[in-house]
Design a protein around this motif. Structure first.
Motif, PDB file in Angstrom:
ATOM      1  N   LEU A  35       0.696  -1.185   0.186  1.00 47.21           N
ATOM      2  CA  LEU A  35      -0.207  -0.193   0.055  1.00 47.21           C
ATOM      3  C   LEU A  35       1.098   1.311  -0.358  1.00 47.21           C
ATOM      4  CD1 LEU A  35      -2.705  -0.755   2.796  1.00 47.21           C
ATOM      5  CD2 LEU A  35      -2.876  -1.295   0.664  1.00 47.21           C
ATOM      6  N   SER A  36       0.132   2.093  -0.819  1.00 45.08           N
ATOM      7  CA  SER A  36       0.483   3.813  -0.705  1.00 45.08           C
ATOM      8  C   SER A  36       0.363   4.306   1.039  1.00 45.08           C
ATOM      9  CB  SER A  36       0.545   4.482  -2.070  1.00 45.08           C
ATOM     10  OG  SER A  36       1.206   3.843  -2.604  1.00 45.08           O
ATOM     11  N   ALA A  37       0.685   5.440   0.731  1.00 48.82           N
ATOM     12  CA  ALA A  37       0.233   6.311   1.555  1.00 48.82           C
ATOM     13  C   ALA A  37      -1.370   6.482   0.587  1.00 48.82           C
ATOM     14  CB  ALA A  37       0.548   7.361   2.025  1.00 48.82           C
ATOM     15  N   LEU A  38      -2.457   7.100   2.218  1.00 47.29           N
ATOM     16  CA  LEU A  38      -3.223   8.342   0.980  1.00 47.29           C
ATOM     17  C   LEU A  38      -3.155   9.029   0.432  1.00 47.29           C
ATOM     18  CD1 LEU A  38      -6.514   7.471   4.282  1.00 47.29           C
ATOM     19  CD2 LEU A  38      -5.636   5.598   2.964  1.00 47.29           C
ATOM     20  N   ILE A  41      -1.457  12.760   2.090  1.00 50.14           N
ATOM     21  CA  ILE A  41      -0.129  12.479   3.705  1.00 50.14           C
ATOM     22  C   ILE A  41       1.239  12.141   3.588  1.00 50.14           C
ATOM     23  CG2 ILE A  41      -0.450  10.839   5.314  1.00 50.14           C
ATOM     24  CD1 ILE A  41      -3.184  11.531   5.568  1.00 50.14           C
ATOM     25  N   THR A  42       1.675  11.591   2.606  1.00 55.85           N
ATOM     26  CA  THR A  42       3.206  12.068   2.754  1.00 55.85           C
ATOM     27  C   THR A  42       4.031  13.533   1.894  1.00 55.85           C
ATOM     28  OG1 THR A  42       3.586   9.757   1.573  1.00 55.85           O
ATOM     29  CG2 THR A  42       5.144  11.064   1.143  1.00 55.85           C
ATOM     30  N   ASP A  43       3.124  13.974   1.325  1.00 53.09           N
ATOM     31  CA  ASP A  43       3.274  15.626   1.544  1.00 53.09           C
ATOM     32  C   ASP A  43       2.976  16.238   2.297  1.00 53.09           C
ATOM     33  OD1 ASP A  43       3.804  15.217  -1.290  1.00 53.09           O
ATOM     34  OD2 ASP A  43       1.920  16.076  -1.992  1.00 53.09           O
ATOM     35  N   GLY A 123       3.163   7.807   6.497  1.00 51.19           N
ATOM     36  CA  GLY A 123       2.104   7.198   5.751  1.00 51.19           C
ATOM     37  C   GLY A 123       1.590   6.152   5.138  1.00 51.19           C
ATOM     38  N   GLU A 124       2.741   5.235   4.762  1.00 46.35           N
ATOM     39  CA  GLU A 124       2.010   4.312   4.694  1.00 46.35           C
ATOM     40  C   GLU A 124       2.058   2.843   5.484  1.00 46.35           C
ATOM     41  OE1 GLU A 124       4.251   6.006   2.984  1.00 46.35           O
ATOM     42  OE2 GLU A 124       3.337   5.904   0.526  1.00 46.35           O
ATOM     43  N   ARG A 125       2.819   3.445   7.093  1.00 43.08           N
ATOM     44  CA  ARG A 125       2.220   2.608   8.538  1.00 43.08           C
ATOM     45  C   ARG A 125       0.884   3.162   8.393  1.00 43.08           C
ATOM     46  NH1 ARG A 125       7.061   1.235  10.448  1.00 43.08           N
ATOM     47  NH2 ARG A 125       8.751   2.162   9.770  1.00 43.08           N
ATOM     48  N   GLY A 190       3.821   0.485   1.088  1.00 50.22           N
ATOM     49  CA  GLY A 190       5.275   0.406   0.614  1.00 50.22           C
ATOM     50  C   GLY A 190       5.975   1.563   0.828  1.00 50.22           C
ATOM     51  N   PHE A 191       7.127   1.535   0.068  1.00 46.56           N
ATOM     52  CA  PHE A 191       8.028   3.105  -0.227  1.00 46.56           C
ATOM     53  C   PHE A 191       9.106   3.125   0.921  1.00 46.56           C
ATOM     54  CE2 PHE A 191       7.525   8.152   1.514  1.00 46.56           C
ATOM     55  CZ  PHE A 191       8.707   8.428   0.104  1.00 46.56           C
ATOM     56  N   PHE A 192       9.269   1.839   1.429  1.00 47.98           N
ATOM     57  CA  PHE A 192      10.998   2.139   2.562  1.00 47.98           C
ATOM     58  C   PHE A 192      10.695   0.682   2.931  1.00 47.98           C
ATOM     59  CE2 PHE A 192       7.236   1.976   5.231  1.00 47.98           C
ATOM     60  CZ  PHE A 192       7.442   1.244   6.715  1.00 47.98           C
ATOM     61  N   GLY A 204      12.610   6.836  -2.315  1.00 47.52           N
ATOM     62  CA  GLY A 204      12.578   7.870  -2.792  1.00 47.52           C
ATOM     63  C   GLY A 204      10.604   8.102  -3.665  1.00 47.52           C
ATOM     64  N   ARG A 205      10.764   8.965  -3.415  1.00 47.05           N
ATOM     65  CA  ARG A 205       9.319  10.142  -4.162  1.00 47.05           C
ATOM     66  C   ARG A 205       8.347   8.471  -4.710  1.00 47.05           C
ATOM     67  NH1 ARG A 205       6.371  14.116  -1.948  1.00 47.05           N
ATOM     68  NH2 ARG A 205       4.555  12.306  -1.909  1.00 47.05           N
ATOM     69  N   GLY A 206       7.231   8.438  -4.997  1.00 48.87           N
ATOM     70  CA  GLY A 206       6.603   7.132  -5.601  1.00 48.87           C
ATOM     71  C   GLY A 206       7.355   6.102  -5.340  1.00 48.87           C
ATOM     72  N   GLY A 207       7.672   5.404  -4.611  1.00 46.18           N
ATOM     73  CA  GLY A 207       8.684   4.415  -4.739  1.00 46.18           C
ATOM     74  C   GLY A 207       7.660   3.180  -4.144  1.00 46.18           C
ATOM     75  N   SER A 208       6.752   3.666  -3.600  1.00 46.25           N
ATOM     76  CA  SER A 208       5.565   1.936  -3.412  1.00 46.25           C
ATOM     77  C   SER A 208       5.170   1.273  -4.456  1.00 46.25           C
ATOM     78  CB  SER A 208       4.402   2.576  -2.794  1.00 46.25           C
ATOM     79  OG  SER A 208       4.759   3.667  -1.725  1.00 46.25           O
ATOM     80  N   ASP A 209       5.584   2.244  -5.524  1.00 45.50           N
ATOM     81  CA  ASP A 209       5.774   0.431  -7.150  1.00 45.50           C
ATOM     82  C   ASP A 209       6.644  -0.200  -7.152  1.00 45.50           C
ATOM     83  OD1 ASP A 209       3.445   2.001  -8.142  1.00 45.50           O
ATOM     84  OD2 ASP A 209       4.628   3.281  -9.158  1.00 45.50           O
TER      85      ASP A 209
HETATM   86  N1  ASP Z   1       3.844   7.933  -0.452  1.00 40.80           N
HETATM   87  C1  ASP Z   1       5.047   7.622  -1.142  1.00 40.80           C
HETATM   88  C2  ASP Z   1       4.718   9.179  -2.049  1.00 40.80           C
HETATM   89  O1  ASP Z   1       3.868   9.946  -1.691  1.00 40.80           O
HETATM   90  C3  ASP Z   1       5.648   6.924  -2.138  1.00 40.80           C
HETATM   91  C4  ASP Z   1       4.396   6.032  -3.062  1.00 40.80           C
HETATM   92  O2  ASP Z   1       2.986   6.706  -2.885  1.00 40.80           O
HETATM   93  O3  ASP Z   1       4.841   5.337  -3.914  1.00 40.80           O
HETATM   94  O4  ASP Z   1       5.747   9.298  -2.890  1.00 40.80           O
END
Ligand code: ASP
Ligand code: MG
Length: 460
Positions: A35-38, A41-43, A123-125, A190-192, A204-209
Motif C-alpha cells: 500500500l501507498s499512503a492515503l 499524506i506523504t506531502d 503515511g504507509e504505516r 510500500g515506499f521504504f 524516493g518519492r513514488g517509490g511504492s511501485d
Molecule cells: N507515499 C509515497 C509518495 O507519495 C510513496 C508512493 O506513494 O509511492 O511518494
C-alpha cells in the motif's frame, strides 16, 4: 500468488477507499498487497518537517490533522465500535512516535536524511493499519507486516535506497510464506525498507511501485498488479489528444522511458528488480478492474509503425552552459553537475555539443540551478543562459533505433505544422527519441505526431 500495489492516487475519499477495500476482501486471500499512503499524506508529513522546524507550536496541530484525516476514513470503513476504538488506539500510538520525531528535529534544529526518511514512512504505516482493521472487521483474515520486521533489506542510501534482493528474498519467504499458505491477506507498506544498520530508508518519492516489484520478485510471485486511478499507459495524454488509445502491451524499456517523461503511471525504477525473473506487470483501474488495462512484459509486440506512445513533459527548463571545446576539456561536466548535486538539484537529462552543455531541469529548480552555476569558481564557461519556455516531446517504441524513417516521419509531422525543433536527443535510449519545442507549439506538435503514427495525418 500475486502481489498487488494500491496507489495513493486512488486512496482519496472514504467511499472510494471503501470500494477498494471490498475488492481486496474479495480478491485478496493468499495475496500480498503493497500500500501507498492515503492521498496527500506523504506531502503533509514532508511539509510538516519544515513547519516543525520553524515552530514547536506547529507540531500538535500537524499531529491532530493527520489523526482527523485517518479517523474520518476509519469511521467509514470500520463499522463496529470496538474495532474502531482499537484502530484509534493503534493510530495514537504511531502518532505519538511520529510526534517525538518532530519534536526531536525541532530540538536539534536539523532535518537529517535519517529523520526525513523515518518521518516520511508514516503515511504507509497508517495506511496498512487502517486497511488491516477495515478488512478484519469484514471477516477477511488480514495481517500487516512492517518492512523492518520482515527484513525488507536496503543498501542504506537515504531518500534513494535500493533493495538487497538476495537478503530480502530469504527474509520475506521465511516470514510470509506460511501466512499466505493459510489464505491470509498480507499487507506490506510500500515506499521504504530497512538498512543493515537498522535505519528506515525510503526508495524516493513514488517509490511504492518499486517496493511492490521487490516484494513480488522476492516472493517469486506469478504477477505484479498495480491498481491505479487510470486504465493504463496511453498512446498520448488523452487530455491533449482525444483519439489517444490504451496501449495493451509494453516492454520494460518502453514503460521505463514513458515513466521518466510524460505519463507518470509507474515509478521509473519499478522494472529494475523484475528484469531477471521476467515477471509481468499488469496495470488495473480500480474503477474498472475487469478491463484488460496495460500489460508490461520483458518483450512486447511491435506495431506496424513501431511507435507506441507520444509523450510530453511541460515541467522542463534548460540551463545552457556555453564553453568552447567542451569535448576536449576534462572535468567540466563533473564540475557543473557536482555544483548542482551539492544543492540537491536533480538533472533530468543532459545534451552536449562541443560549444554548449544543456542541462534539463525541473522548472522549480531553474533559478537555484542558475545561481549555483553563476557562482562557480574558477569559471569553466564563457556564458550561462536560462530557457524556460520549452516543453519536451518524446516518441517511444521498441525498434525505433533500428527501423529506417521513424525520426524523419516524426519531424516531418512537426515541420508540417510550422513548429521548430529546438534540440534533439537521439541515441542514448534504444526505444526513445526526445526533442524540445516551444511551449506554445506543444499541442499542435503532439497531435500532429500522434496522427502520423496512429491515424490519418492532420495538423491543428
Ligand atoms: N507515499 C509515497 C509518495 O507519495 C510513496 C508512493 O506513494 O509511492 O511518494
Ligand atoms: Mg503517494
Amino acid at each position: 500468488m500475486k502481489v498487488v500495489k494500491i496507489g495513493g492516487g486512488c486512496l482519496t475519499e472514504s467511499e472510494t477507499i471503501g470500494k477498494i477495500l471490498q475488492m481486496v476482501a474479495q480478491r485478496g486471500p493468499g495475496s500480498i498487497f503493497v500500500l501507498s499512503a492515503l492521498n496527500g499524506i506523504t506531502d503533509t508529513l514532508i511539509d510538516g518537517m519544515k513547519r516543525a522546524l520553524a515552530r514547536e507550536d506547529n507540531i500538535p496541530q500537524l499531529i491532530s490533522h493527520l489523526r482527523d484525516k485517518h479517523l474520518q476514513v476509519a469511521r467509514h470503513l470500520i463499522s463496529n465500535y470496538r474495532d474502531y476504538e482499537e484502530f484509534a488506539r493503534d493510530l495514537d500510538q504511531s502518532l505519538s512516535e511520529l510526534e517525538r520525531y518532530y519534536y526531536g528535529l525541532n530540538f536539534t534544529r536539523e532535518i537529517t536524511p535519517r529523520l526525513r526518511d523515518v518521518i516520511s514512512s508514516y503515511g504507509e504505516r497508517f495506511a496498512v493499519q487502517l486497511f488491516a482493521k477495515g478488512l478484519n472487521c469484514q471477516g477477511a483474515d488480514t495481517i500487516y507486516c512492517m518492512p523492518e520486521k520482515i527484513g525488507l533489506s536496503t543498501d542504506g542510501k537515504f531518500g534513494d535506497a535500493t533493495a538487497n534482493l538476495r537478503k530480502t528474498s530469504k527474509n520475506l519467504q521465511l516470514h510470509l510464506t506460511s501466512l499466505l499458505d493459510r489464505g491470509k491477506i498480507v499487507l506490506v507498506p510500500g515506499f521504504f525498507g530497512v538498512s543493515e544498520q537498522g535505519d528506515i530508508t525510503t526508495f524516493g518519492r513514488g517509490g511504492s511501485d518499486y517496493s511492490a516489484a521487490v516484494v513480488a520478485v522476492a516472493m517469486q510471485a506469478q504477477l505484479l498488479e498495480i491498481w491505479k486511478d487510470v486504465d493504463g499507459f496511453m498512446s498520448a495524454d488523452p487530455k491533449f489528444v482525444p483519439e489517444a488509445q490504451l496501449i495493451p502491451v509494453l516492454s520494460y524499456e518502453e514503460a521505463a522511458e514513458l515513466s521518466y517523461f510524460g505519463a507518470k503511471i509507474l515509478h521509473p525504477r519499478t522494472v529494475e528488480p523484475l528484469r531477471k525473473s521476467k515477471l509481468k506487470i499488469s496495470i488495473k483501474n480500480t474503477v474498472n478492474p475487469d478491463e484488460p488495462g496495460s500489460l508490461i512484459t520483458a518483450r512486447s509486440p511491435r506495431p506496424k509503425y513501431i511507435i507506441k506512445s507520444v509523450a510530453h513533459d511541460t515541467d522542463i527548463s534548460i540551463i545552457k552552459v556555453h564553453a568552447s571545446a567542451v569535448g576536449a576539456r576534462p572535468g567540466i561536466l563533473v564540475q557543473v553537475a557536482g555544483q548542482l548535486t551539492e544543492r540537491d538539484i536533480n538533472i533530468k537529462s543532459v545534451v552536449t555539443s562541443q560549444t554548449c552543455i544543456s542541462l534539463l531541469l525541473a522548472r522549480e529548480d531553474l533559478e537555484a540551478g542558475y545561481l549555483a552555476l553563476k557562482h562557480l569558481r574558477p569559471r569553466p564557461f564563457r556564458r550561462l543562459e536560462k530557457v524556460d519556455d520549452v516543453a519536451l516531446v518524446g516518441i517511444v517504441g521498441e525498434g525505433l533505433a533500428q527501423r529506417k524513417g521513424i525520426a524523419a516521419r516524426c519531424f516531418e509531422a512537426v515541420a508540417g505544422c510550422g513548429v521548430n525543433v529546438e534540440m534533439i536527443s537521439f541515441g542514448p535510449s534504444r526505444v526513445a527519441l526526445y526533442f524540445l519545442i516551444k511551449n506554445k507549439d506543444l499541442h499542435s506538435a503532439v497531435n500532429a505526431i500522434h496522427s502520423t503514427f496512429f491515424s490519418v495525418p492532420r495538423c491543428n
